[in-house]
Design a protein around this motif. Structure first.
Motif, PDB file in Angstrom:
ATOM      1  N   LEU A 115       0.834  -1.199   0.000  1.00  0.00           N
ATOM      2  CA  LEU A 115       0.000   0.000   0.000  1.00  0.00           C
ATOM      3  C   LEU A 115       0.868   1.248   0.000  1.00  0.00           C
ATOM      4  N   GLU A 116       0.378   2.288  -0.649  1.00  0.00           N
ATOM      5  CA  GLU A 116       1.039   3.584  -0.615  1.00  0.00           C
ATOM      6  C   GLU A 116       0.149   4.547   0.157  1.00  0.00           C
ATOM      7  N   LEU A 117       0.663   5.067   1.273  1.00  0.00           N
ATOM      8  CA  LEU A 117      -0.101   5.966   2.137  1.00  0.00           C
ATOM      9  C   LEU A 117       0.433   7.387   2.000  1.00  0.00           C
ATOM     10  N   SER A 118      -0.483   8.338   1.897  1.00  0.00           N
ATOM     11  CA  SER A 118      -0.068   9.731   1.782  1.00  0.00           C
ATOM     12  C   SER A 118       0.836  10.120   2.949  1.00  0.00           C
ATOM     13  N   PHE A 119       1.956  10.716   2.633  1.00  0.00           N
ATOM     14  CA  PHE A 119       2.927  11.229   3.598  1.00  0.00           C
ATOM     15  C   PHE A 119       3.700  10.132   4.349  1.00  0.00           C
ATOM     16  N   LEU A 120       3.182   8.907   4.364  1.00  0.00           N
ATOM     17  CA  LEU A 120       3.840   7.849   5.134  1.00  0.00           C
ATOM     18  C   LEU A 120       4.639   6.882   4.264  1.00  0.00           C
ATOM     19  N   GLY A 121       4.508   6.999   2.945  1.00  0.00           N
ATOM     20  CA  GLY A 121       5.279   6.139   2.052  1.00  0.00           C
ATOM     21  C   GLY A 121       4.594   4.805   1.780  1.00  0.00           C
ATOM     22  N   GLU A 122       5.407   3.806   1.440  1.00  0.00           N
ATOM     23  CA  GLU A 122       4.879   2.494   1.064  1.00  0.00           C
ATOM     24  C   GLU A 122       5.057   1.484   2.202  1.00  0.00           C
ATOM     25  N   TRP A 123       3.995   0.689   2.424  1.00  0.00           N
ATOM     26  CA  TRP A 123       3.967  -0.283   3.512  1.00  0.00           C
ATOM     27  C   TRP A 123       3.467  -1.627   3.007  1.00  0.00           C
ATOM     28  N   ARG A 124       3.941  -2.681   3.641  1.00  0.00           N
ATOM     29  CA  ARG A 124       3.521  -4.037   3.269  1.00  0.00           C
ATOM     30  C   ARG A 124       2.811  -4.706   4.443  1.00  0.00           C
ATOM     31  N   LEU A 125       1.610  -5.214   4.192  1.00  0.00           N
ATOM     32  CA  LEU A 125       0.861  -5.988   5.174  1.00  0.00           C
ATOM     33  C   LEU A 125       0.866  -7.448   4.746  1.00  0.00           C
ATOM     34  N   GLN A 126       0.968  -8.338   5.720  1.00  0.00           N
ATOM     35  CA  GLN A 126       1.015  -9.753   5.375  1.00  0.00           C
ATOM     36  C   GLN A 126       0.332 -10.603   6.434  1.00  0.00           C
ATOM     37  N   ALA A 127      -0.409 -11.612   5.977  1.00  0.00           N
ATOM     38  CA  ALA A 127      -1.055 -12.572   6.879  1.00  0.00           C
ATOM     39  C   ALA A 127      -0.581 -13.963   6.481  1.00  0.00           C
ATOM     40  N   ASN A 128      -0.092 -14.715   7.458  1.00  0.00           N
ATOM     41  CA  ASN A 128       0.441 -16.046   7.190  1.00  0.00           C
ATOM     42  C   ASN A 128      -0.395 -17.118   7.879  1.00  0.00           C
ATOM     43  N   GLY A 129      -0.679 -18.176   7.160  1.00  0.00           N
ATOM     44  CA  GLY A 129      -1.487 -19.242   7.739  1.00  0.00           C
ATOM     45  C   GLY A 129      -1.430 -20.514   6.932  1.00  0.00           C
ATOM     46  N   HIS A 130      -2.505 -21.301   7.002  1.00  0.00           N
ATOM     47  CA  HIS A 130      -2.534 -22.597   6.325  1.00  0.00           C
ATOM     48  C   HIS A 130      -3.916 -22.910   5.768  1.00  0.00           C
ATOM     49  N   TRP A 131      -3.914 -23.747   4.745  1.00  0.00           N
ATOM     50  CA  TRP A 131      -5.134 -24.384   4.250  1.00  0.00           C
ATOM     51  C   TRP A 131      -5.103 -25.825   4.730  1.00  0.00           C
ATOM     52  N   LYS A 132      -6.248 -26.320   5.181  1.00  0.00           N
ATOM     53  CA  LYS A 132      -6.377 -27.734   5.545  1.00  0.00           C
ATOM     54  C   LYS A 132      -7.646 -28.281   4.904  1.00  0.00           C
ATOM     55  N   TRP A 133      -7.637 -29.571   4.571  1.00  0.00           N
ATOM     56  CA  TRP A 133      -8.836 -30.175   4.015  1.00  0.00           C
ATOM     57  C   TRP A 133      -8.860 -31.669   4.307  1.00  0.00           C
ATOM     58  N   GLY A 134     -10.026 -32.249   4.143  1.00  0.00           N
ATOM     59  CA  GLY A 134     -10.199 -33.678   4.386  1.00  0.00           C
ATOM     60  C   GLY A 134     -10.541 -34.398   3.100  1.00  0.00           C
ATOM     61  N   SER A 146      -0.278 -15.682  12.065  1.00  0.00           N
ATOM     62  CA  SER A 146       0.551 -14.498  12.307  1.00  0.00           C
ATOM     63  C   SER A 146       0.248 -13.409  11.283  1.00  0.00           C
ATOM     64  N   PHE A 147       0.495 -12.173  11.696  1.00  0.00           N
ATOM     65  CA  PHE A 147       0.339 -11.021  10.811  1.00  0.00           C
ATOM     66  C   PHE A 147       1.617 -10.191  10.916  1.00  0.00           C
ATOM     67  N   SER A 148       1.914  -9.448   9.863  1.00  0.00           N
ATOM     68  CA  SER A 148       3.113  -8.603   9.915  1.00  0.00           C
ATOM     69  C   SER A 148       2.875  -7.313   9.143  1.00  0.00           C
ATOM     70  N   ILE A 149       3.644  -6.298   9.501  1.00  0.00           N
ATOM     71  CA  ILE A 149       3.600  -5.012   8.819  1.00  0.00           C
ATOM     72  C   ILE A 149       5.031  -4.501   8.705  1.00  0.00           C
ATOM     73  N   GLN A 150       5.335  -3.886   7.558  1.00  0.00           N
ATOM     74  CA  GLN A 150       6.692  -3.377   7.343  1.00  0.00           C
ATOM     75  C   GLN A 150       6.650  -2.150   6.445  1.00  0.00           C
ATOM     76  N   ALA A 151       7.411  -1.143   6.814  1.00  0.00           N
ATOM     77  CA  ALA A 151       7.550   0.038   5.966  1.00  0.00           C
ATOM     78  C   ALA A 151       8.618  -0.277   4.923  1.00  0.00           C
ATOM     79  N   THR A 152       8.210  -0.447   3.677  1.00  0.00           N
ATOM     80  CA  THR A 152       9.169  -0.794   2.625  1.00  0.00           C
ATOM     81  C   THR A 152       9.808   0.440   2.001  1.00  0.00           C
ATOM     82  N   LEU A 165       7.520  -5.959  11.533  1.00  0.00           N
ATOM     83  CA  LEU A 165       6.883  -6.193  12.825  1.00  0.00           C
ATOM     84  C   LEU A 165       5.926  -7.371  12.667  1.00  0.00           C
ATOM     85  N   LYS A 166       6.247  -8.476  13.327  1.00  0.00           N
ATOM     86  CA  LYS A 166       5.443  -9.685  13.192  1.00  0.00           C
ATOM     87  C   LYS A 166       4.636  -9.909  14.465  1.00  0.00           C
ATOM     88  N   ILE A 167       3.332 -10.171  14.275  1.00  0.00           N
ATOM     89  CA  ILE A 167       2.428 -10.353  15.410  1.00  0.00           C
ATOM     90  C   ILE A 167       1.828 -11.755  15.355  1.00  0.00           C
TER      91      ILE A 167
END
Length: 204
Positions: A115-134, A146-152, A165-167
């Motif tokens: 994402l590009e935010l006015s005055f704040l520059g470019e940032w990356r958001l990320q969500a990490n997980g899994h798919w499961k099935w039967g 987990s989720f993460s955010i980073q100013a790129t 920043l990973k949460i």
């Protein structure tokens, strides 16, 4: 069948033409396009992989996929759209999903957005997980751990390097959601969420 292959090709050309006309911002914000939805439904009816989670087809799923259309937006774009004052101040640069083999009935999934935010520059958001099935080879259960955010490019300065920043999400707080892969071939993938939100991905 040859007729299905020709129909799929024609529909995909038409689909991408209409998505391109919308533009990235409009195609990912919550504003369903009935014409595009109709084309996707036609593709779903003649999918070459009716059981995409079957072992023979799993390699087709793996890799990086760019999200080019979301009928009701995404988690991120719906939040942005709910704050009108920010609509013109946030620009979506890219949204993509990466799927990697984990185990026999599990896929590692990473959803990312630049994402590009006015005055704040470019940032990356990320969500990490899994798919499961039967036993169902079309529907999977998705959860994120987990989720993460980073100013790129903070404040537009590419020379600055901010750490990611990973949460983590505690296991008892992890929510599961159903995900149906309704169309899959070498070039595009279509998924539907529990609310029937339609997502069209194109292989990068």
């Amino acid at each position: 069948m040859v007729s299905d292959e020709v129909t799929r090709y024609t529909l995909k050309v038409e689909l991408f033409q209409h998505i391109e006309k919308l533009g990235l911002q409009q195609s990912l914000f919550p504003a369903s396009n009935e014409f595009i939805d109709k084309i996707v439904r036609q593709l779903e009816d003649i999918t070459p992989t009716p059981h995409p989670l079957q072992s023979d087809y799993l390699p087709l799923l793996f890799g990086s996929w760019q999200l080019v259309y979301a009928s009701r937006g995404t988690v991120v774009t719906r939040q942005i759209a709910s704050i009108p004052d920010l609509w013109g101040g946030i620009k979506i640069k890219r949204v993509w999903q990466t799927l990697v083999a984990d185990s026999t009935r599990k896929i590692s999934a990473s959803n990312s957005a630049d994402l590009e935010l006015s005055f704040l520059g470019e940032w990356r958001l990320q969500a990490n997980g899994h798919w499961k099935w039967g036993t169902n080879k079309k529907t999977s259960t998705v959860y994120f751990n987990s989720f993460s955010i980073q100013a790129t490019k903070p404040f537009g300065l590419s020379t600055w390097n901010f750490p990611e920043l990973k949460i983590p999400v505690l296991e008892f707080l992890q929510k599961e959601a159903f995900w149906v892969t309704s169309y899959l071939d070498q070039e595009i993938r279509v998924g539907r969420g529990a609310s029937d939100n339609l997502f069209v991905f194109r292989r990068e």
